[in-house]
Design an enzyme around this catalytic site. Sequence first.
Site, PDB file in Angstrom:
ATOM      1  N   THR A   1      -1.277   7.386  -0.581  1.00 30.80           N
ATOM      2  CA  THR A   1      -2.791   7.216  -1.178  1.00 30.80           C
ATOM      3  C   THR A   1      -3.320   6.059  -0.506  1.00 30.80           C
ATOM      4  O   THR A   1      -4.682   6.078  -0.872  1.00 30.80           O
ATOM      5  CB  THR A   1      -2.442   7.175  -2.560  1.00 30.80           C
ATOM      6  OG1 THR A   1      -1.768   5.792  -2.843  1.00 30.80           O
ATOM      7  CG2 THR A   1      -1.652   8.112  -3.482  1.00 30.80           C
TER       8      THR A   1
ATOM      9  N   ARG B   1       0.913  -1.203  -0.098  1.00 39.46           N
ATOM     10  CA  ARG B   1      -0.014  -0.068   0.074  1.00 39.46           C
ATOM     11  C   ARG B   1       0.797   1.123   0.078  1.00 39.46           C
ATOM     12  O   ARG B   1       1.943   1.385   0.934  1.00 39.46           O
ATOM     13  CB  ARG B   1      -0.930   0.003   1.333  1.00 39.46           C
ATOM     14  CG  ARG B   1      -1.968  -0.955   1.530  1.00 39.46           C
ATOM     15  CD  ARG B   1      -3.185  -0.561   2.332  1.00 39.46           C
ATOM     16  NE  ARG B   1      -2.443   0.116   3.554  1.00 39.46           N
ATOM     17  CZ  ARG B   1      -3.413   0.485   4.580  1.00 39.46           C
ATOM     18  NH1 ARG B   1      -4.722   0.414   4.256  1.00 39.46           N
ATOM     19  NH2 ARG B   1      -3.027   0.790   5.574  1.00 39.46           N
TER      20      ARG B   1
ATOM     21  N   ASP C   1       4.817  -5.680   9.380  1.00 39.59           N
ATOM     22  CA  ASP C   1       5.734  -5.256  10.464  1.00 39.59           C
ATOM     23  C   ASP C   1       6.087  -6.105  11.687  1.00 39.59           C
ATOM     24  O   ASP C   1       7.185  -6.378  12.295  1.00 39.59           O
ATOM     25  CB  ASP C   1       5.886  -3.758  10.865  1.00 39.59           C
ATOM     26  CG  ASP C   1       6.252  -2.843   9.779  1.00 39.59           C
ATOM     27  OD1 ASP C   1       7.003  -3.361   8.914  1.00 39.59           O
ATOM     28  OD2 ASP C   1       5.768  -1.691   9.967  1.00 39.59           O
TER      29      ASP C   1
ATOM     30  N   ASP D   1       0.412  -2.867  12.265  1.00 39.14           N
ATOM     31  CA  ASP D   1       1.046  -2.997  10.877  1.00 39.14           C
ATOM     32  C   ASP D   1       1.233  -4.774  11.112  1.00 39.14           C
ATOM     33  O   ASP D   1       2.516  -5.093  11.736  1.00 39.14           O
ATOM     34  CB  ASP D   1       2.134  -2.482  10.464  1.00 39.14           C
ATOM     35  CG  ASP D   1       2.604  -2.638   8.909  1.00 39.14           C
ATOM     36  OD1 ASP D   1       2.945  -3.782   8.681  1.00 39.14           O
ATOM     37  OD2 ASP D   1       2.627  -1.796   8.275  1.00 39.14           O
TER      38      ASP D   1
HETATM   39  C1  PRP Z   1      -1.135  -4.811   4.626  1.00 37.73           C
HETATM   40  C2  PRP Z   1      -2.083  -5.918   4.859  1.00 37.73           C
HETATM   41  C3  PRP Z   1      -2.851  -6.084   3.329  1.00 37.73           C
HETATM   42  C4  PRP Z   1      -3.144  -4.581   3.430  1.00 37.73           C
HETATM   43  C5  PRP Z   1      -4.708  -4.117   3.567  1.00 37.73           C
HETATM   44  O1  PRP Z   1      -0.113  -4.882   3.631  1.00 37.73           O
HETATM   45  O2  PRP Z   1      -1.207  -7.095   4.744  1.00 37.73           O
HETATM   46  O3  PRP Z   1      -2.162  -6.274   2.255  1.00 37.73           O
HETATM   47  O4  PRP Z   1      -2.268  -3.729   3.954  1.00 37.73           O
HETATM   48  O5  PRP Z   1      -4.728  -2.812   3.523  1.00 37.73           O
HETATM   49  P1  PRP Z   1      -5.922  -2.571   2.082  1.00 37.73           P
HETATM   50  O6  PRP Z   1      -6.971  -3.337   2.715  1.00 37.73           O
HETATM   51  O7  PRP Z   1      -5.963  -0.991   2.582  1.00 37.73           O
HETATM   52  O8  PRP Z   1      -5.455  -2.600   0.822  1.00 37.73           O
HETATM   53  P2  PRP Z   1       0.858  -3.400   3.381  1.00 37.73           P
HETATM   54  O9  PRP Z   1       0.549  -2.890   2.306  1.00 37.73           O
HETATM   55  O10 PRP Z   1       1.200  -2.872   4.633  1.00 37.73           O
HETATM   56  O11 PRP Z   1       2.362  -4.487   3.195  1.00 37.73           O
HETATM   57  P3  PRP Z   1       3.271  -5.431   3.798  1.00 37.73           P
HETATM   58  O12 PRP Z   1       2.315  -6.536   3.962  1.00 37.73           O
HETATM   59  O13 PRP Z   1       4.471  -5.818   3.047  1.00 37.73           O
HETATM   60  O14 PRP Z   1       3.347  -4.862   5.238  1.00 37.73           O
HETATM   61  N1  URA Z   2      -2.557  -2.921   6.993  1.00 33.63           N
HETATM   62  C1  URA Z   2      -2.085  -3.260   8.246  1.00 33.63           C
HETATM   63  O1  URA Z   2      -1.034  -4.174   8.326  1.00 33.63           O
HETATM   64  N2  URA Z   2      -2.909  -3.068   9.325  1.00 33.63           N
HETATM   65  C2  URA Z   2      -3.857  -2.431   9.222  1.00 33.63           C
HETATM   66  O2  URA Z   2      -4.572  -2.039  10.287  1.00 33.63           O
HETATM   67  C3  URA Z   2      -4.422  -1.856   7.838  1.00 33.63           C
HETATM   68  C4  URA Z   2      -3.493  -2.288   6.858  1.00 33.63           C
END
Ligand code: PRP
Ligand code: URA
Length: 208
Positions: free
Chosen positions: A107, A103, A202, A199
């Site tokens: 945005t 994400r 993380d 997150d």
């Molecule tokens: C997080 C999570 C989803 C997404 C959800 O991933 O694991 O994939 O956000 O958010 P959304 O429904 O608003 O799209 P992130 O983009 O943080 O990436 P990561 O798993 O690499 O930390």
């Molecule tokens: N992605 C995450 O990891 N946590 C949230 O709460 C939303 C998006």
Amino acid sequence: MSVSYMTHPLIKHKITLLRKSSTGTSEFRKLIEEIAMLMGYEALADLPTADIEVTTPIEKTVQPVLNGKKPAVVPILRAGLGMVGGILALIPSAKVGHIGLYRDPETHLPHEYYCKLPDSIEERQIIVVDPMLATGGSAVSAVDFIKARGGKKIKFMSVIAAPEGVSALMKAHPDIQLYVGSLDRCLNENAYICPGLGDAGDRIFGTI
Ligand code: PRP
Ligand code: URA
């Protein structure tokens, strides 16, 4: 699309532990995997079976075994990786595909950086896994990619979802089945789920 909300006390208990900010990386990983296994057990209750003949120490008998192409687990990178082991504990021979999405922090829109799916994807039961369904942008894009590559039988498992994410996924892909561990209250101004767990990527990979 059908949405199933998990009601099993073991799943609820483990999600509560997952939320605590005092839960460290190794416990967090273990919990995510256990929750994925428990949710997978419910989500895969309709896997097709066929009868075969086996011989017990007592007699011959006709009994069911799993039938058809092996299912494909598809984690959304990164955080979805934490759920793969739980599904493989149930179906060790399942294939594993990967979709890389992140994400944009400004945005909140998803960007694809990787997609590799098992062959004959159109014949397989696909289980997309991602612990967090927030705005739904990542989930909608992931299912778009899978369908564009021929995927048809799609289930999506998220540990924690916001109402916004459930609505977005239902609207974009009314034909898939969604399994949600916990439906939380809302998104905050940074599109994080409240109360949520922070997150997920993380916390699984210790990159906070
Ligand atoms: C997080 C999570 C989803 C997404 C959800 O991933 O694991 O994939 O956000 O958010 P959304 O429904 O608003 O799209 P992130 O983009 O943080 O990436 P990561 O798993 O690499 O930390
Ligand atoms: N992605 C995450 O990891 N946590 C949230 O709460 C939303 C998006």
